[in-house]
Design an enzyme around this catalytic site. Sequence first.
Site, PDB file in Angstrom:
ATOM      1  N   ARG A 238      18.194  53.622  15.949  1.00  0.00           N
ATOM      2  CA  ARG A 238      17.448  53.170  14.772  1.00  0.00           C
ATOM      3  C   ARG A 238      15.967  53.121  15.126  1.00  0.00           C
ATOM      4  NH1 ARG A 238      21.289  50.142  11.287  1.00  0.00           N
ATOM      5  NH2 ARG A 238      23.147  51.420  11.620  1.00  0.00           N
ATOM      6  N   GLU A 240      13.618  51.473  14.332  1.00  0.00           N
ATOM      7  CA  GLU A 240      13.186  50.221  13.703  1.00  0.00           C
ATOM      8  C   GLU A 240      11.697  49.998  13.914  1.00  0.00           C
ATOM      9  OE1 GLU A 240      15.004  48.202  11.982  1.00  0.00           O
ATOM     10  OE2 GLU A 240      17.091  48.569  12.546  1.00  0.00           O
ATOM     11  N   ARG A 246      16.502  40.401  16.985  1.00  0.00           N
ATOM     12  CA  ARG A 246      17.850  40.966  16.850  1.00  0.00           C
ATOM     13  C   ARG A 246      17.920  42.462  16.525  1.00  0.00           C
ATOM     14  NH1 ARG A 246      20.431  38.751  11.285  1.00  0.00           N
ATOM     15  NH2 ARG A 246      18.696  39.185   9.898  1.00  0.00           N
ATOM     16  N   HIS A 247      16.791  43.141  16.634  1.00  0.00           N
ATOM     17  CA  HIS A 247      16.785  44.586  16.384  1.00  0.00           C
ATOM     18  C   HIS A 247      16.408  45.360  17.636  1.00  0.00           C
ATOM     19  CE1 HIS A 247      16.484  43.209  12.163  1.00  0.00           C
ATOM     20  NE2 HIS A 247      17.231  44.287  11.946  1.00  0.00           N
ATOM     21  N   GLU A 389      24.104  38.150  11.055  1.00  0.00           N
ATOM     22  CA  GLU A 389      25.006  39.264  10.791  1.00  0.00           C
ATOM     23  C   GLU A 389      25.410  39.997  12.064  1.00  0.00           C
ATOM     24  OE1 GLU A 389      23.256  42.404   8.288  1.00  0.00           O
ATOM     25  OE2 GLU A 389      24.523  43.774   9.433  1.00  0.00           O
ATOM     26  N   SER A 392      28.601  44.999   9.213  1.00  0.00           N
ATOM     27  CA  SER A 392      28.671  45.265   7.780  1.00  0.00           C
ATOM     28  C   SER A 392      29.761  46.301   7.547  1.00  0.00           C
ATOM     29  CB  SER A 392      27.316  45.673   7.212  1.00  0.00           C
ATOM     30  OG  SER A 392      26.989  46.945   7.591  1.00  0.00           O
ATOM     31  N   ARG A 440      24.834  42.251  19.505  1.00  0.00           N
ATOM     32  CA  ARG A 440      24.732  41.063  18.655  1.00  0.00           C
ATOM     33  C   ARG A 440      25.935  40.144  18.835  1.00  0.00           C
ATOM     34  NH1 ARG A 440      22.163  42.240  12.799  1.00  0.00           N
ATOM     35  NH2 ARG A 440      20.305  43.345  13.539  1.00  0.00           N
TER      36      ARG A 440
END
Length: 466
Positions: A238, A240, A246-247, A389, A392, A440
């Site tokens: 990712r 990001e 948390r990323h 989270e 998902s 995570r």
Amino acid sequence: GREWTEVGSLTEGLEGRTVLVRGRAQTIRAVSKKMAFLIVREKGFTVQCVLTVSPDVVSLGMVKFATGLNRESYVDVEGTVSVPNSPIKGASQQVEIQVRKVYCISKAVPTLPINIEDAARSELEIDKALQAGEQLVRVNQDTRLNFRVLDLRTPSNQGIFRVQCQVENIFRQFLLSEGFVGIHTPKLIAGSSEGGSAVFRLDYKGQPACLAQSPQLHKQMAICGDFGRVFEVGPVFRAEDSFTHRHLCEFTGLDVEMEIKEHYSEVMDIVDRLFVALFDSLNERCQKELEAIGKQYPFEPLKYLRKTLQLTFQEGVQLLKEAGIEIDPLGDLNTESERKLGQLVLEKYGTEFYILHRYPLAVRPFYTMPCSDDPTYSNSFDVFIRGEEIISGAQRVHLPDFLATRAEACGIDVKSISTYVDSFRYGAPPHGGFGVGLERVVMLFCALNNIRKTSLFPRDPLRIAP
Ligand code: 4AD
């Protein structure tokens, strides 16, 4: 070959036995010219080795050699196990080795950028030590990550990555026992798999390509290939821009995809049973590791129910509303409201692990199936640990024309994913799945404050080395 003993398995039962251990010289303390203490560490466990000059066994030269060793050098120590009268401070094992021989097999440089003992202390211990006037350096996160091979040597890090291994292991074992097939999807793909801009672009022999943001499209195509139930453990990329706790730009995805017979709750049922089994087994099989982590980063064991709580998004909005927090009922939760909801759920239901489902369609990816009774909502869910989270998931659109319409509506160039959409033109069962972020799970199970702590060599927007 010779017989080796692991430092972690040195116990009183070995009293009087001759052992041979290999580890690092963590600290070396000369008491006199004739006596020295050497703390040897292996995989986070430490043992005190005592050198005492005695005729024909330990010479003055040997004590001198040992006290001259650089910290963190790799040593082999041979000696006899003894049980001291008083407890040993500064070592995990409660026995000593009366040394007969010491060899240095690899020398560390004299000055280290990180002192492992300092790096292994908890905040509380550091505060106390500083108050007591002790000289020590608080090791900050960047320093830890810059010299990660040293940082990884602390007992807490030894625990963290063993726990991580166990999470992956249980994930695999559980799914195999439920009839899932492990697959590997390509990481070099033609277009973005999750939509959006967070994608690393690259040149693939003259064609534009990118690093997979998830196995999403190909795991669904594996369902079109008749595997029925699949899982994958693999890297996820990712690009990001967000610099948060948390990323990461690269993380390990635990992905699941499966046929659905009747209802998307079948997918949530797998989440429920998988995670209850996972938490049980971590608590049971990783006690030593969790203890080592908790010593440096104190945390309360995760509260979870035998049957995972499921709330609808609307119920979540309602809980927040009752607590005086108004959020858009058709919008998404932000980090803050997720945390708050986590607290409310804990107070009301006594669990820190729960599933929130039936999200508004507008905040979910294009491949998400709308609810049949109300298309403003979707057959989708997120899963939370301690208000954050970790998963998902959703039922997917398996009808090709509708899928193309949904992609277009979400601003995605259907041509860039045409092979994916076309996969459903040859017949496809209803299906759904979910994606878990491995780092995570470990971070939140242990209530750690930063995902970089649970990534071996983290990749974030500012870091691609070491
Ligand atoms: O929520 P995400 O983006 O969902 C998907 O990738 C879907 N294809 C999953 C599905 O099967 N429907 O990512 C799934 C999980 C998140 O819940 C989170 O745990 C983790 O991956 N994750 C990240 N972890 C670390 N750094 C990041 N930048 C992450 N982005 C997502």
